[in-house]
Design an enzyme around this catalytic site. Structure first.
Site, PDB file in Angstrom:
ATOM      1  N   LYS A 122       0.900  -1.503  -0.121  1.00  0.00           N
ATOM      2  CA  LYS A 122       0.203  -0.084  -0.191  1.00  0.00           C
ATOM      3  C   LYS A 122       0.743   1.130   0.085  1.00  0.00           C
ATOM      4  O   LYS A 122       0.572   2.390  -0.411  1.00  0.00           O
ATOM      5  CB  LYS A 122      -0.990   0.119   1.249  1.00  0.00           C
ATOM      6  CG  LYS A 122      -1.864  -1.172   1.522  1.00  0.00           C
ATOM      7  CD  LYS A 122      -2.835  -1.128   0.287  1.00  0.00           C
ATOM      8  CE  LYS A 122      -4.199  -2.157   0.907  1.00  0.00           C
ATOM      9  NZ  LYS A 122      -3.614  -3.702   0.746  1.00  0.00           N
TER      10      LYS A 122
HETATM   11  C1  LIG Z   1      -4.403  -4.825   0.373  1.00  0.00           C
HETATM   12  C2  LIG Z   1      -3.668  -6.215   0.158  1.00  0.00           C
HETATM   13  C3  LIG Z   1      -4.063  -6.990  -0.560  1.00  0.00           C
HETATM   14  C4  LIG Z   1      -5.043  -6.794  -1.683  1.00  0.00           C
HETATM   15  O1  LIG Z   1      -5.086  -5.837  -2.545  1.00  0.00           O
HETATM   16  P1  LIG Z   1      -6.307  -5.316  -3.494  1.00  0.00           P
HETATM   17  O2  LIG Z   1      -5.601  -4.041  -3.852  1.00  0.00           O
HETATM   18  O3  LIG Z   1      -7.352  -4.806  -2.540  1.00  0.00           O
HETATM   19  O4  LIG Z   1      -6.789  -6.462  -4.258  1.00  0.00           O
HETATM   20  C5  LIG Z   1      -2.972  -8.234  -0.773  1.00  0.00           C
HETATM   21  N1  LIG Z   1      -2.025  -8.140  -0.027  1.00  0.00           N
HETATM   22  C6  LIG Z   1      -1.991  -7.426   1.077  1.00  0.00           C
HETATM   23  C7  LIG Z   1      -0.864  -7.582   1.926  1.00  0.00           C
HETATM   24  C8  LIG Z   1      -2.716  -6.135   0.951  1.00  0.00           C
HETATM   25  O5  LIG Z   1      -2.289  -5.420   1.989  1.00  0.00           O
END
Ligand SMILES: *Cc1c(COP(=O)(O)O)cnc(C)c1O
Length: 501
Positions: A122
């Site tokens: 993120k």
């Molecule tokens: C948010 C997240 C996901 C999923 O990503 P999306 O964009 O919501 O599909 C997968 N793995 C981790 C560690 C995340 O923080």
């Protein structure tokens, strides 16, 4: 380039407006009306550049009301080497420049997206989003304070808090599901520093938190209250296109790096495999493909919450099913909000169709599309047992440590290869550090569950001989600032309180 609401083509705005407001007034998601096309020459011209320079050039294709110097300044600040760094002694095959690549074989290339300040991918978007947002406010002549409201399944919350802390002209309130996040994730959030931040748990699961937050966004009374205080709502969730655009960059960048290493011949296709929750990360890969990056297949990996696996196989999206808490909590989601943008593209920009699907989803819990429109994708899912087995296997075979989300992806890409014999090189998005989910990872490696995440953090370092990322190892003993739990009906009031209104 203009952005339209997925639910009505009558709503058309420039990207600064889409980023500043997050969600369209009709509840739809702002989406580029038409996608840019990356020519082979353009892609080649990016090859010698740094990650930040590539980011500026790629973002300029989407955010056409921004200047390239503006985007370059934002990218340089966001992806600075003091923010994205790995611990001493760590080595990858393509060394870290915001992201790193590790090749486990000719066909398996792990794109490490988690070396930022909160140890999950993120950060790739949320380190740059505050820069894009404040630039957007300037462009729009907006003088009110942007109040960022976030629902998080664990990782977005901390990454957004870290990105927006003490950013002038912004405040941020984060809601996480009380029992849906790991000890480390929770402690990362409740100890957050900064004068403009607030955090609350919500009793319920992530879907409750996300639905509650979306409702507050469009609540006219709350919006009026905010306006009366010189404030307005914005979003750092992946409903904001400013979150998605930076995620397109690393797929392009990884492709170029694989070409430079000779792992892929320029122009030849790769597959991309993404552990998926809200469908944001994989949608970014889809957009990269539609814009001309040579991607053959998009592999969508889910945990036991396999609503997307069924959707991609049958065309029927049906959230009426039990919600499972798993070892990969950031993917414990049954309402994947970015599917709405996919619907926009696969329906040929048919906003009425998208609006009808979303209405049906919220009123009846399901909708259906023609499955032949989903042929770019293959969906897979696995349960916690297979997740742990994959973590163990990869560590035993390759001495390579992966987190449970990445393991769900690895399991999917290996199943796909076994089932189809497809030897196309695959880029696997590795979305978090194993140390962020250390209790589950330790259990997978040793068969012994730890008392809590902190015992597990130290034990995992011991067992694997790898140091934990600094932002995680320094958490223990930090002061807890936010202890409140909110009922999902009261998210609005709590949000106003946290924002100091
Ligand atoms: C948010 C997240 C996901 C999923 O990503 P999306 O964009 O919501 O599909 C997968 N793995 C981790 C560690 C995340 O923080």
């Amino acid at each position: 380039m203009n952005y339209v609401s997925t639910r009505s083509a009558a709503v058309r705005v420039p990207s600064a407006h889409a980023i500043a407001n997050g969600i369209a007034p009709d509840g739809g998601l702002y989406t580029p009306e038409a996608l840019p096309q990356f020519s082979p020459d353009f892609l080649r011209s990016l090859a010698p550049l740094s990650y930040a320079e590539r980011a500026a050039k790629i973002l300029a294709c989407f955010l056409t009301d921004f200047t390239e110097p503006e985007l370059l300044a934002a990218a340089r600040a966001a992806y600075a080497p003091d923010r994205f760094c790995y611990p001493e002694g760590y080595a990858a095959d393509v060394p870290l420049d915001a992201v790193a690549l590790k090749s486990l074989s000719d066909t398996e290339h792990v794109l490490e997206l988690y070396w930022g300040p909160t140890a999950a991918f993120k950060d790739m978007a949320l380190q740059i989003l505050p820069h894009l947002l404040t630039a957007s406010l300037r462009k729009l002549g907006e003088t009110r304070t942007a109040c960022i409201l976030v629902a998080t399944s664990g990782d977005t919350g901390k990454a957004a808090l870290e990105g927006f802390r003490d950013v002038p002209g912004t405040k941020i309130a984060v809601f996480y599901p009380n029992d849906g996040v790991s000890d480390v994730q929770k402690l990362q959030m409740v100890t957050q520093e900064g004068a403009n931040v607030g955090v609350s748990a919500v009793s319920g699961n992530f879907d409750d938190a996300q639905t509650g937050v979306k409702r507050v966004f469009t609540d006219p009374a709350i919006r009026r209250t905010l306006d009366g205080h010189g404030c307005f709502f914005s979003s750092a969730n992946s409903i904001n296109f400013g979150r998605l655009a930076p995620q397109i960059v690393y797929y392009v960048s990884a492709y170029l790096d694989l070409c430079a290493r000779g792992a892929v011949r320029f122009g030849d296709p790769v597959n991309v495999c993404v552990p998926t929750g809200n469908f944001g990360n994989i949608l970014a890969a889809y957009i990269a493909k539609k814009a001309g990056l040579p991607i053959a297949r998009l592999l969508c990996a889910s945990n036991a919450n396999n609503v997307l696996t069924d959707f991609l196989a049958t065309g029927v999206y049906d959230r009426r099913r039990p919600f499972h808490k798993t070892l990969s909590p950031s993917m414990d989601i049954l309402i994947s909000s970015n599917v709405e943008r996919l619907l926009y593209y696969i329906s040929g920009s048919d906003t009425e169709f998208v609006a009808a699907c979303q209405r049906s989803l919220s009123e009846e819990g399901h909708f259906a599309v023609d499955p032949s429109r989903l042929a770019d994708f293959r969906g897979f899912f696995c349960d916690d047992t297979a997740t742990k087995q994959t973590i163990r296997e990869v560590f035993t075979d390759s001495r390579y440590l992966i987190d449970p989300h990445t393991a769900v992806g690895m399991h999917a890409s290996r199943r796909y290869r076994a089932e189809t014999g497809d030897r196309t090189p695959c880029i696997l998005a590795s979305t978090a550090s194993a140390f962020k989910f250390c209790a589950g990872v330790l259990d997978a490696l040793t068969g012994k569950p730890a008392e809590n995440d902190f015992d597990a953090l130290a034990a995992l370092s011991r067992v694997t001989g790898q140091p934990a990322p600094k932002p995680l190892s320094s958490l223990d003993g930090k002061r807890v600032r936010f202890e409140g739990v909110t009922a999902k009906e009261a998210i609005g009031e709590t949000a106003l309180r946290l924002l100091g209104i």
